[in-house]
Design an enzyme around this catalytic site. Structure first.
Site, short mmCIF file in Angstrom:
data_model
loop_
_atom_site.label_atom_id
_atom_site.label_comp_id
_atom_site.label_asym_id
_atom_site.label_seq_id
_atom_site.Cartn_x
_atom_site.Cartn_y
_atom_site.Cartn_z
N SER A 3 0.86 -1.19 0.00
CA SER A 3 0.00 0.00 0.00
C SER A 3 0.89 1.23 0.00
O SER A 3 2.10 1.15 0.22
CB SER A 3 -0.90 0.00 1.24
N LEU A 22 2.66 -0.91 5.28
CA LEU A 22 2.07 0.40 5.58
C LEU A 22 3.19 1.42 5.59
O LEU A 22 4.24 1.20 6.20
CB LEU A 22 1.35 0.37 6.93
N ILE A 77 6.98 -2.02 7.35
CA ILE A 77 6.86 -0.57 7.36
C ILE A 77 7.61 -0.05 6.14
O ILE A 77 8.79 -0.34 5.94
CB ILE A 77 7.46 0.03 8.64
N LYS A 78 6.91 0.70 5.32
CA LYS A 78 7.53 1.24 4.11
C LYS A 78 8.24 2.55 4.43
O LYS A 78 7.66 3.46 5.04
CB LYS A 78 6.49 1.47 3.01
N VAL A 79 9.49 2.62 4.01
CA VAL A 79 10.33 3.79 4.24
C VAL A 79 10.94 4.20 2.90
O VAL A 79 11.53 3.35 2.21
CB VAL A 79 11.46 3.48 5.25
#
Length: 960
Positions: free
Chosen positions: A44, A108, A139-141
């Site tokens: 996402s 996310l 966790i998207k970074v």
């Protein structure tokens, strides 16, 4: 047959879905994708959540509850997104366990505002990780310079990280290094490595969009086409193959081996942004080319269904790697710095995510403030006597999974035979075009800025039918913004109109758009030739700089544009037919030049997309419901869709007229759109109408209000649609396209072909071919000449009123009258034609339409010949007072226009249609006035005769 998506797993590649929304979870669609398509994970980002939350009703109830609980906008956002990610993670936990933590992840993203804040990113990621509390979330970074610092720390913390927005190879090496350092730091602290997972998401299609534009610039600057040979559309795949070489070098090397012994897992490469943006290329290009072990490909729903339908699996990622390295070196040779490209794309990507995040926040705030008000879409139905049959139809559509099958492009929804299915399969690109066009907004913005810098002061859009009607809507509905260029749409061969455009346009400062999907539309090419010849006299060899083409790849127009050195060629998506092209380049390019907010226009279209998506109930999908109403009522003989628009939206009727008539008018059935007919007392209407009111919010129209109230009181079926403003045109285009497709399925016709449009074109071409050989256009002898009027028919008569009386005595209940006017479109002529149609309707109680020729040939012309034989056609021609030559042709625009009228007359007769041609000699206004007088006398007599006939029939019935 082997599922091609499942087959990819045998090559070591996992397929993840690049989309998430609540309705997919609650409806079971996500689970079906996991089971049937082998989806092994979900990603996402802010743009995805913006579309899902803003563009659907899935979240409205929850937003309402949270708002009443006093939650802030940020708290509501987190509640919605965290819940979606947690639910999806639970759904994919089985995959995670079965693959020992290799797949089954859901991601996310941290706030895009933190892209340049390492400390803030770490803090945010730790908080989200704790709140989500699932081992199979990531966790998207973003892989920015500050993001690299955060990735190192988060990996050391044992948090799963999906590194996003990677475009360059040196940055990818930095990401790998950060991951390795994080693992090493964790190992040094004696912490386990075996459940720390990471992905490096390499974004692909955006690379090709930017690099291809740079290659085009180099070609124009250096007049050298050879240097870019073999590079167009290939940069992203070359970068991916080289990145995969780097991956193998690092994660199959000694340094990682030492970590792997302690249970460390490689940071797999994930191919992102894999939907094809170039319409001339394969829609599965970024899937087929990058199949290889230890990789992930994340697909949109469109690409997923496309690959499942026609994808070919083979291990190609490790092929031609040497050539990939050489290709990247060639970019440097011709002056394209791929590191600068990477930096630009990173900056643009972050900006897009910030824009999406801000838009989402604003929309949630609006929904929060309006928690107790009506939901997104303003469509209401009043269908006395038809509610039950419409509900039955909606239930049937639900049971047959119409929405999901439509989005999966299942052609059998419309036709079972192979020929039709092939046409349908290549005509469904409109379902996803709004999303695709979003990826081209930056390029369009740059082009419009280029046009302003070049000194253009006006735009003339030249096309026919679907290529011109959406621009016509924008021209007549939206005023150009401060920096926008005024738009004129030319879609007629009428010489007076062409000369007027020429007079009113400072030619040297006008940008001309030649628009035709096929690249062969005779009118569009003639317009282009005419104005190119004019510009050549002014600018010589630089004339092409005033021209733009919009067409499909490989058409003759593309070749002509190259030869004439057009400023730009926009290649449209080949799987979109003309009348479904409003949200493609055909509509969006002129809108952008007007400086209309096309980003918001597309955003509103996407909201309508999402309320008609696969996970939505049929009864909650406004486009499907509207189509079901029209299709079902047509089966009950209410096939005259009478469109009542408020003043600011009148031009929308012309677009809707083509969409409905050309989509459904075939095989002896169809929906006849009745546009521009003034509202009357309900007593003048037959029982064959469905009324649709389309109005702008806040626009008062007391006459329309009274008329609608009278229709409701009379028990007529009425659909009401309300728009917030002009930018809602985006949602209306999609609503009605979906409605037309749905109605087509109910009527069991192919809504994507137009078999009878070509027939009139062929007749015209044959007549003009005779002119090329030195002949004149054939003319019949008039049956009656009276004053300025000459009547052409196979019957004889003594006067104009007698000819008209005989003609209209053929009218039956459920018929319609079409005025086909080959006249100059101007206000006084328009007014007289509407007086004539009002007279006909009020006397005969049948529907009426007005179509200017040759525009209607590309619109209602299909319905006239292919729809039910219920039309009476009054074809009106006139002497030309002025004329204009067409370059390199032995005839003028006036002759062209007359040939089109005669060609259609011949076609109507061939199909057994009731048609009468009236020619006006001299002054057109005087001729129309004479026609009105003769018609008034004829209909007076005809009406009395009709009443007498009815009385005799009634008496005979009583005697029997």
């Amino acid at each position: 047959m082997t599922n091609s998506l499942l087959h990819l797993q045998t090559f070591g590649q996992s397929i993840w879905l690049d989309f998430i929304r609540r309705g997919m979870l609650t409806s079971g669609e996500m689970q079906r994708l996991r089971e049937d398509c082998g989806i092994r994970g979900v990603t996402s980002n802010p743009s995805i959540f913006e579309k899902a939350i803003v563009g659907s009703r899935d979240y409205d109830d929850r937003i309402r509850v949270l708002a009443l609980e006093g939650k802030t906008c940020r708290e509501i956002y987190e509640d919605l997104t965290l819940d979606d990610v947690q639910r999806t993670a639970e759904l994919f936990r089985q995959v995670y366990d079965q693959t020992d933590g290799r797949d089954g992840f859901v991601s996310l993203e941290v706030s895009p505002d933190l892209a340049d804040d390492a400390t803030g990113t770490v803090k945010e990621a730790r908080r989200l990780w704790q709140l989500l509390n699932r081992p199979n979330v990531m966790i998207k970074v973003p892989g920015t310079r500050e993001g690299i610092i955060a990735i190192r720390q988060l990996t050391a913390d044992g948090i799963n990280v999906n590194v996003t927005l990677l475009f360059g190879l040196s940055r990818y090496r930095d990401v790998c290094e950060a991951y390795l350092e994080g693992l090493a730091a964790r190992m040094a602290r004696g912490l386990p490595l075996d459940r720390v997972a990471s992905m490096a998401s390499f974004f692909l299609s955006r690379i090709d969009i930017l690099v291809d534009s740079l290659l085009d610039q180099r070609r124009e600057e250096r007049n050298d086409d050879k240097s870019r040979h073999g590079l167009l559309g290939q940069t992203a795949i070359a970068c991916a193959k080289v990145a995969y070489d780097i991956y193998r070098e690092i994660f199959h090397g000694e340094r990682f081996s030492a970590l792997a012994v302690q249970g460390a897992r490689p940071q797999r490469l994930l191919w992102a942004s894999t939907s094809t943006k170039n319409p001339s290329e394969s829609d599965v290009k970024y899937v087929e080319s990058l199949i290889g072990p230890e990789t992930v490909n994340t697909l949109t729903l469109e690409t997923l269904h496309a690959y499942r339908d026609h994808g070919r699996a083979a291990a190609r990622l490790e092929e031609q790697t040497a050539e990939a390295h050489d290709m990247l070196d060639r970019h440097h040779t011709i002056g394209i710095d791929l590191e600068k490209v990477s930096d630009q794309l990173e900056e643009e990507g972050i900006r897009k995510f910030i824009t999406a995040f801000d838009g989402l926040t604003e929309s949630i705030e609006r929904k929060r403030m309006a928690a107790l008000k009506e939901p997104l879409d303003g469509q209401t139905l009043m269908l006395p006597g038809y509610d039950s049959v419409v509900q039955k139809r909606l239930n049937a559509l639900e049971q047959t999974r119409f929405i999901s099958r439509c989005w999966q492009k299942e052609t059998a929804l419309w036709k079972p035979d192979v020929h039709h299915q092939e046409v349908i399969r290549n005509s469904l690109g409109w379902l996803h075009v709004a999303e695709k066009m979003e990826d081209h907004l930056d390029a369009l913005s740059e082009f419009t800025e280029e046009a302003r810098r070049a000194g253009f002061r006006r735009v003339v859009h030249m096309g026919m039918g679907g290529s011109s009607l959406a621009p016509l809507v924008f021209q007549q509905t939206c005023l150009p913004e401060t920096r926008g260029l005024p738009l004129t749409v030319l879609d007629t061969t009428d010489p007076a109109t062409i000369l007027k455009v020429e007079r009113e346009s400072p030619l040297a400062d006008t940008l001309f758009i030649v628009a035709t999907k096929s690249g062969t539309t005779a009118e569009s090419l003639a317009f282009g030739d005419y104005f190119f010849a004019k510009l050549k006299k002014i600018k010589g060899l630089q004339a092409g700089g005033n021209f733009v083409a919009i067409t499909d790849a490989g058409t003759p127009l593309v070749k002509q544009a190259e030869e004439r050195k057009f400023r730009r060629v926009f290649l449209n998506f080949p799987d979109i037919g003309g009348r479904y092209s409003a949200l493609s380049y055909f509509g969006i390019v002129p809108a952008a030049l007007m400086d209309i907010n096309v980003s918001e226009l597309l955003a509103r279209a996407l909201r309508m997309v999402h309320v008609n998506a696969t996970c939505v109930s049929v009864k909650e999908a406004p486009g499907i419901v509207l189509g079901a109403v029209m299709g079902e009522l047509a089966l009950h003989h209410r096939d005259k869709v009478t469109l009542l628009t408020s003043a600011s939206l009148r031009a929308l009727g012309l677009w809707l007229e083509q969409l409905l008539a050309e989509s459904t008018g075939k095989e002896g059935i169809g929906l006849l759109p009745v546009v521009g007919e003034a509202l009357a007392d309900p007593s003048v209407y037959g029982e064959d109408r469905l009324f649709v009111s389309i109005r702008a919010q806040g626009e008062r129209d007391e006459s329309l209000d009274r008329g609608l109230a009278a229709l409701r009181s009379a028990g007529e079926p009425v659909v009401n649609i309300e728009l917030e403003g002009p930018l809602d045109l985006g949602q209306e285009f999609f609503r009605w396209e979906m409605a037309a497709a749905t109605a087509g399925a109910i009527l069991a016709i192919n809504p994507f072909d137009q078999p009878h449009v070509q027939e009139s074109k062929d007749n015209t071409n044959r007549l003009l071919a005779d002119v090329r050989q030195g002949s004149r256009l054939p003319e019949e002898s008039p049956a009656v000449i009276e004053g300025p009027l000459a009547f052409y028919t196979r019957e004889t008569g003594r006067s104009a009123s007698e000819m008209l009386r005989r003609f209209f005595q053929q009218a039956r209940i459920g018929d319609y009258v079409a005025l086909l006017a080959y006249l100059t479109e101007q206000p006084d002529i328009d007014q007289q034609l509407h007086m004539i149609r009002g007279l006909v309707r009020d006397r005969l109680h049948i529907a009426t339409t007005v179509g200017y020729g040759p525009r209607y040939l590309h619109s209602t012309g299909q319905f006239h010949k292919g729809g039910p034989n219920t039309g009476l056609f009054l074809l009106i021609t006139a002497d030309e007072t002025v004329d204009a030559p067409i370059p390199d042709r032995p005839y003028t625009f006036g002759v062209f226009k007359r040939a089109q009228a005669l060609g259609d007359l011949e076609s109507l007769r061939r199909h057994g249609r009731r048609v009468l041609r009236v020619h006006m000699r001299g002054d057109v206004a005087g001729g129309l006035a004479a026609l009105f007088q003769a018609l008034e006398a004829a209909l007076e007599t005809s009406t009395h005769d009709s009443h007498d006939s009815t009385d005799r029939e009634s008496a005979a019935s009583m005697d029997a």
